[in-house]
Write a protein that holds these residues in place. Sequence first.
Motif, PDB file in Angstrom:
ATOM      1  N   THR A  43     -13.962  41.106 -34.286  1.00 22.18           N
ATOM      2  CA  THR A  43     -15.135  40.540 -34.962  1.00 22.18           C
ATOM      3  C   THR A  43     -16.035  41.579 -35.627  1.00 22.18           C
ATOM      4  N   THR A  44     -15.708  42.865 -35.500  1.00 19.59           N
ATOM      5  CA  THR A  44     -16.563  43.903 -36.090  1.00 19.59           C
ATOM      6  C   THR A  44     -15.710  44.966 -36.771  1.00 19.59           C
ATOM      7  N   ASP A  45     -16.394  45.936 -37.376  1.00 17.79           N
ATOM      8  CA  ASP A  45     -15.702  47.084 -37.973  1.00 17.79           C
ATOM      9  C   ASP A  45     -15.742  48.294 -37.029  1.00 17.79           C
ATOM     10  N   PHE A  46     -15.789  48.018 -35.745  1.00 20.12           N
ATOM     11  CA  PHE A  46     -15.847  49.019 -34.685  1.00 20.12           C
ATOM     12  C   PHE A  46     -14.807  50.129 -34.855  1.00 20.12           C
ATOM     13  N   MET A  47     -13.548  49.755 -35.049  1.00 19.03           N
ATOM     14  CA  MET A  47     -12.472  50.753 -35.153  1.00 19.03           C
ATOM     15  C   MET A  47     -12.666  51.670 -36.358  1.00 19.03           C
ATOM     16  N   LYS A  48     -13.165  51.137 -37.444  1.00 12.60           N
ATOM     17  CA  LYS A  48     -13.413  51.942 -38.642  1.00 12.60           C
ATOM     18  C   LYS A  48     -14.357  53.106 -38.322  1.00 12.60           C
ATOM     19  N   TYR A  49     -15.399  52.825 -37.544  1.00 17.24           N
ATOM     20  CA  TYR A  49     -16.373  53.861 -37.219  1.00 17.24           C
ATOM     21  C   TYR A  49     -15.919  54.755 -36.070  1.00 17.24           C
ATOM     22  N   ILE A  50     -15.141  54.217 -35.162  1.00 13.03           N
ATOM     23  CA  ILE A  50     -14.579  55.049 -34.084  1.00 13.03           C
ATOM     24  C   ILE A  50     -13.692  56.133 -34.698  1.00 13.03           C
ATOM     25  N   VAL A  51     -12.852  55.748 -35.649  1.00 16.84           N
ATOM     26  CA  VAL A  51     -11.926  56.701 -36.276  1.00 16.84           C
ATOM     27  C   VAL A  51     -12.676  57.793 -37.045  1.00 16.84           C
ATOM     28  N   LYS A  52     -13.846  57.478 -37.557  1.00 11.39           N
ATOM     29  CA  LYS A  52     -14.638  58.465 -38.307  1.00 11.39           C
ATOM     30  C   LYS A  52     -15.390  59.438 -37.404  1.00 11.39           C
ATOM     31  N   SER A  53     -15.414  59.186 -36.109  1.00 11.19           N
ATOM     32  CA  SER A  53     -16.160  60.041 -35.175  1.00 11.19           C
ATOM     33  C   SER A  53     -15.609  61.465 -35.199  1.00 11.19           C
ATOM     34  N   GLN A  54     -16.519  62.420 -35.207  1.00 13.14           N
ATOM     35  CA  GLN A  54     -16.134  63.835 -35.227  1.00 13.14           C
ATOM     36  C   GLN A  54     -16.190  64.484 -33.844  1.00 13.14           C
ATOM     37  N   THR A  55     -16.935  63.866 -32.917  1.00 16.56           N
ATOM     38  CA  THR A  55     -17.050  64.399 -31.557  1.00 16.56           C
ATOM     39  C   THR A  55     -16.935  63.253 -30.557  1.00 16.56           C
ATOM     40  N   SER A  56     -16.647  63.601 -29.322  1.00 13.45           N
ATOM     41  CA  SER A  56     -16.575  62.572 -28.280  1.00 13.45           C
ATOM     42  C   SER A  56     -17.945  61.928 -28.076  1.00 13.45           C
ATOM     43  N   GLN A  57     -19.008  62.708 -28.221  1.00 12.45           N
ATOM     44  CA  GLN A  57     -20.359  62.151 -28.093  1.00 12.45           C
ATOM     45  C   GLN A  57     -20.615  61.106 -29.178  1.00 12.45           C
ATOM     46  N   GLU A  58     -20.220  61.427 -30.409  1.00  8.78           N
ATOM     47  CA  GLU A  58     -20.396  60.480 -31.512  1.00  8.78           C
ATOM     48  C   GLU A  58     -19.595  59.198 -31.271  1.00  8.78           C
ATOM     49  N   ALA A  59     -18.356  59.326 -30.802  1.00 12.83           N
ATOM     50  CA  ALA A  59     -17.525  58.149 -30.524  1.00 12.83           C
ATOM     51  C   ALA A  59     -18.165  57.296 -29.434  1.00 12.83           C
ATOM     52  N   TYR A  60     -18.688  57.934 -28.401  1.00 17.48           N
ATOM     53  CA  TYR A  60     -19.333  57.195 -27.321  1.00 17.48           C
ATOM     54  C   TYR A  60     -20.594  56.491 -27.826  1.00 17.48           C
ATOM     55  N   GLU A  61     -21.342  57.148 -28.694  1.00 16.48           N
ATOM     56  CA  GLU A  61     -22.544  56.526 -29.263  1.00 16.48           C
ATOM     57  C   GLU A  61     -22.191  55.324 -30.129  1.00 16.48           C
ATOM     58  N   VAL A  62     -21.094  55.416 -30.886  1.00 21.97           N
ATOM     59  CA  VAL A  62     -20.625  54.265 -31.674  1.00 21.97           C
ATOM     60  C   VAL A  62     -20.297  53.106 -30.727  1.00 21.97           C
ATOM     61  N   LEU A  63     -19.568  53.408 -29.667  1.00 21.24           N
ATOM     62  CA  LEU A  63     -19.216  52.387 -28.682  1.00 21.24           C
ATOM     63  C   LEU A  63     -20.471  51.731 -28.107  1.00 21.24           C
ATOM     64  N   MET A  64     -21.428  52.537 -27.674  1.00 16.32           N
ATOM     65  CA  MET A  64     -22.656  51.998 -27.079  1.00 16.32           C
ATOM     66  C   MET A  64     -23.438  51.142 -28.098  1.00 16.32           C
ATOM     67  N   ASP A  65     -23.505  51.603 -29.327  1.00 12.59           N
ATOM     68  CA  ASP A  65     -24.210  50.860 -30.373  1.00 12.59           C
ATOM     69  C   ASP A  65     -23.552  49.493 -30.596  1.00 12.59           C
ATOM     70  N   TYR A  66     -22.230  49.474 -30.710  1.00 12.16           N
ATOM     71  CA  TYR A  66     -21.532  48.208 -30.948  1.00 12.16           C
ATOM     72  C   TYR A  66     -21.639  47.273 -29.748  1.00 12.16           C
ATOM     73  N   GLU A  67     -21.593  47.813 -28.555  1.00 16.59           N
ATOM     74  CA  GLU A  67     -21.768  46.944 -27.377  1.00 16.59           C
ATOM     75  C   GLU A  67     -23.170  46.347 -27.356  1.00 16.59           C
ATOM     76  N   ARG A  68     -24.179  47.151 -27.652  1.00 15.12           N
ATOM     77  CA  ARG A  68     -25.570  46.650 -27.673  1.00 15.12           C
ATOM     78  C   ARG A  68     -25.733  45.519 -28.682  1.00 15.12           C
ATOM     79  N   ARG A  69     -25.107  45.697 -29.850  1.00 14.37           N
ATOM     80  CA  ARG A  69     -25.294  44.731 -30.924  1.00 14.37           C
ATOM     81  C   ARG A  69     -24.410  43.496 -30.831  1.00 14.37           C
ATOM     82  N   PHE A  70     -23.227  43.617 -30.251  1.00 16.66           N
ATOM     83  CA  PHE A  70     -22.254  42.529 -30.369  1.00 16.66           C
ATOM     84  C   PHE A  70     -21.743  41.961 -29.036  1.00 16.66           C
ATOM     85  N   ILE A  71     -22.042  42.597 -27.931  1.00 15.43           N
ATOM     86  CA  ILE A  71     -21.506  42.091 -26.654  1.00 15.43           C
ATOM     87  C   ILE A  71     -22.637  41.453 -25.852  1.00 15.43           C
TER      88      ILE A  71
END
Length: 151
Positions: free
Chosen positions: A123-151
């Motif tokens: 239901t989101t473009d989550f994977m698109k932004y996960i793949v663009k992550s340059q660091t593990s911190q950035e990937a985790y922040e994307v995950l947290m942001d998407y969970e806050r907004r959509f879960i």
Amino acid sequence: IAKLSDLLSENVIKIVDEEMTWEEAIIQSCNIMENINAINRNYMESIFDIIEQNGFYFIVDGKFALLHGNCEVGVYKTAMSMIINQKKVKFGDKEIQVIFCLSSKDQKEHIPAIINLMKLEKTTDFMKYIVKSQTSQEAYEVLMDYERRFI
């Protein structure tokens, strides 16, 4: 364990930019899990056994792999790792960049988190932004942001 972020943290997310075979992707995923004492080598062997029997059924929508082995073999705790590869990894005729590896102490504990992963993917473009992550911190922040907004 209700959300994906209950299983993932920065220390189990690895960003790589390297050519790798599907076998190497599994080994690297399992090494992360071994390093946090979630599994032992027998669990990795069970993943390879399952692939030998069933093929690459764990590729979800051609976008990511959700690896798992037998919960009765070499599992110490329910956990997950994630590898994001800037280069595509070939699993049969599918090419993906995100590899999740899941261990579960039983057949149920992980289900809510996996349902949330599937919801984010569908239901989101989550994977698109996960793949663009340059660091593990950035990937985790994307995950947290998407969970806050959509879960």
